[in-house]
Design a protein around this motif. Structure first.
Motif, PDB file in Angstrom:
ATOM      1  N   ARG A   1       0.843  -1.247  -0.135  1.00  0.00           N
ATOM      2  CA  ARG A   1      -0.004  -0.073  -0.041  1.00  0.00           C
ATOM      3  C   ARG A   1       0.841   0.974   0.079  1.00  0.00           C
ATOM      4  NH1 ARG A   1      -3.558  -2.832   3.751  1.00  0.00           N
ATOM      5  NH2 ARG A   1      -2.547  -1.704   5.373  1.00  0.00           N
TER       6      ARG A   1
ATOM      7  N   LYS B   1       2.424   1.714  -3.582  1.00  0.00           N
ATOM      8  CA  LYS B   1       1.151   2.550  -4.470  1.00  0.00           C
ATOM      9  C   LYS B   1       1.017   3.793  -3.879  1.00  0.00           C
ATOM     10  CE  LYS B   1      -1.469  -1.853  -5.353  1.00  0.00           C
ATOM     11  NZ  LYS B   1      -2.841  -2.346  -4.926  1.00  0.00           N
ATOM     12  N   TYR B   2       0.762   4.032  -2.741  1.00  0.00           N
ATOM     13  CA  TYR B   2       0.467   5.668  -1.989  1.00  0.00           C
ATOM     14  C   TYR B   2       1.633   6.268  -2.708  1.00  0.00           C
ATOM     15  CZ  TYR B   2      -0.633   9.210   1.034  1.00  0.00           C
ATOM     16  OH  TYR B   2      -1.363  10.312   1.730  1.00  0.00           O
TER      17      TYR B   2
ATOM     18  N   ILE C   1       1.403   7.468  -6.274  1.00  0.00           N
ATOM     19  CA  ILE C   1       0.310   8.352  -6.551  1.00  0.00           C
ATOM     20  C   ILE C   1       0.767   9.845  -6.118  1.00  0.00           C
ATOM     21  CG2 ILE C   1      -2.017   9.305  -5.551  1.00  0.00           C
ATOM     22  CD1 ILE C   1      -2.682   6.324  -5.986  1.00  0.00           C
TER      23      ILE C   1
ATOM     24  N   ASN D   1      -4.781  13.548  -4.243  1.00  0.00           N
ATOM     25  CA  ASN D   1      -4.423  12.456  -3.809  1.00  0.00           C
ATOM     26  C   ASN D   1      -5.271  11.354  -3.303  1.00  0.00           C
ATOM     27  OD1 ASN D   1      -2.853  10.969  -1.298  1.00  0.00           O
ATOM     28  ND2 ASN D   1      -1.201  11.418  -2.547  1.00  0.00           N
TER      29      ASN D   1
ATOM     30  N   ALA E   1      -7.471   9.603  -5.750  1.00  0.00           N
ATOM     31  CA  ALA E   1      -6.678   8.452  -6.346  1.00  0.00           C
ATOM     32  C   ALA E   1      -6.349   7.405  -5.538  1.00  0.00           C
ATOM     33  CB  ALA E   1      -5.320   9.401  -6.902  1.00  0.00           C
ATOM     34  N   SER E   2      -5.828   7.866  -4.240  1.00  0.00           N
ATOM     35  CA  SER E   2      -5.489   6.719  -3.144  1.00  0.00           C
ATOM     36  C   SER E   2      -6.669   5.832  -2.675  1.00  0.00           C
ATOM     37  CB  SER E   2      -4.835   7.656  -1.947  1.00  0.00           C
ATOM     38  OG  SER E   2      -3.673   8.177  -2.016  1.00  0.00           O
ATOM     39  N   ARG E   3      -7.944   6.480  -2.486  1.00  0.00           N
ATOM     40  CA  ARG E   3      -9.168   5.790  -2.252  1.00  0.00           C
ATOM     41  C   ARG E   3      -9.420   4.755  -3.280  1.00  0.00           C
ATOM     42  NH1 ARG E   3     -13.399   6.306   0.871  1.00  0.00           N
ATOM     43  NH2 ARG E   3     -15.227   5.219   0.284  1.00  0.00           N
ATOM     44  N   HIS E   4      -9.107   5.162  -4.545  1.00  0.00           N
ATOM     45  CA  HIS E   4      -9.416   4.146  -5.758  1.00  0.00           C
ATOM     46  C   HIS E   4      -8.624   3.234  -5.821  1.00  0.00           C
ATOM     47  CE1 HIS E   4     -11.466   2.843  -9.394  1.00  0.00           C
ATOM     48  NE2 HIS E   4     -10.342   3.123  -9.972  1.00  0.00           N
ATOM     49  N   PHE E   5      -7.196   3.538  -5.615  1.00  0.00           N
ATOM     50  CA  PHE E   5      -6.124   2.594  -6.241  1.00  0.00           C
ATOM     51  C   PHE E   5      -5.428   2.068  -5.184  1.00  0.00           C
ATOM     52  CE2 PHE E   5      -6.442   5.376  -9.971  1.00  0.00           C
ATOM     53  CZ  PHE E   5      -6.680   4.490 -10.752  1.00  0.00           C
ATOM     54  N   VAL E   6      -5.358   2.719  -3.889  1.00  0.00           N
ATOM     55  CA  VAL E   6      -4.325   2.268  -2.762  1.00  0.00           C
ATOM     56  C   VAL E   6      -5.491   1.547  -1.532  1.00  0.00           C
ATOM     57  CG1 VAL E   6      -2.832   2.796  -0.820  1.00  0.00           C
ATOM     58  CG2 VAL E   6      -2.741   3.758  -3.271  1.00  0.00           C
TER      59      VAL E   6
ATOM     60  N   LYS F   1      -8.604   0.669  -1.855  1.00  0.00           N
ATOM     61  CA  LYS F   1      -9.995   0.461  -2.610  1.00  0.00           C
ATOM     62  C   LYS F   1     -11.033  -0.554  -1.533  1.00  0.00           C
ATOM     63  CE  LYS F   1      -7.444  -2.844  -5.646  1.00  0.00           C
ATOM     64  NZ  LYS F   1      -6.985  -2.676  -6.863  1.00  0.00           N
TER      65      LYS F   1
END
Length: 132
Positions: A7, A10-11, A14, A52, A55-60, A62
């Motif tokens: 995580r 990924k974070y 982003i 951020n 994007a983080s909510r969607h990709f990191v 989720k």
């Protein structure tokens, strides 16, 4: 690979992307528009961290069980602390060292990025499926 490390990576990816947006806004506001650096830093930071968040909510994060609105409220609380730290570090670096505004912002972003990740990972996003 450790789930938290995954995580974080990924974070971080982003974070680098949104930092480029933040940094570009800061450069434009200070160097082109002549806005006072602390006001420009605040505005650029808020734009960057808002992008951020989504994007983080969607990709990191989720698998989070917290709703978007409630999560954003928590996020804004964390960001409030981040803003205070960002502006304080920027003030110290710009006024008490030989660093220029953009150099100071690069250094500050490293500290604040780690702070934001730890705060969001620990307090904001409640992951339902920890395999993410």
């Amino acid at each position: 690979m450790n789930k938290k490390l995954k995580r974080f990576l990924k974070y971080s990816a982003i974070g680098v992307s949104t930092f480029i947006i933040d940094f570009s806004i800061l450069w434009f506001l200070t160097d082109v528009a002549g806005v006072y650096y602390l006001i420009a830093t605040l505005f650029a930071f808020l734009v960057g961290v808002t992008i951020n968040y989504f994007a983080s909510r969607h990709f990191v994060f989720k698998g989070t069980s917290r709703g978007v609105k409630k999560g954003y409220e928590y996020f804004l609380g964390i960001v409030s602390l981040g803003v205070i730290l960002t502006l304080s570090i920027m003030y110290v670096l710009v006024n008490f060292t030989q660093l220029n505004i953009l150099e100071a912002r690069i250094i500050t972003s490293g500290f604040i990025g780690i702070f934001n990740f730890l705060m969001n990972d620990t307090f904001n996003f409640k992951i339902k499926d920890l395999s993410v």
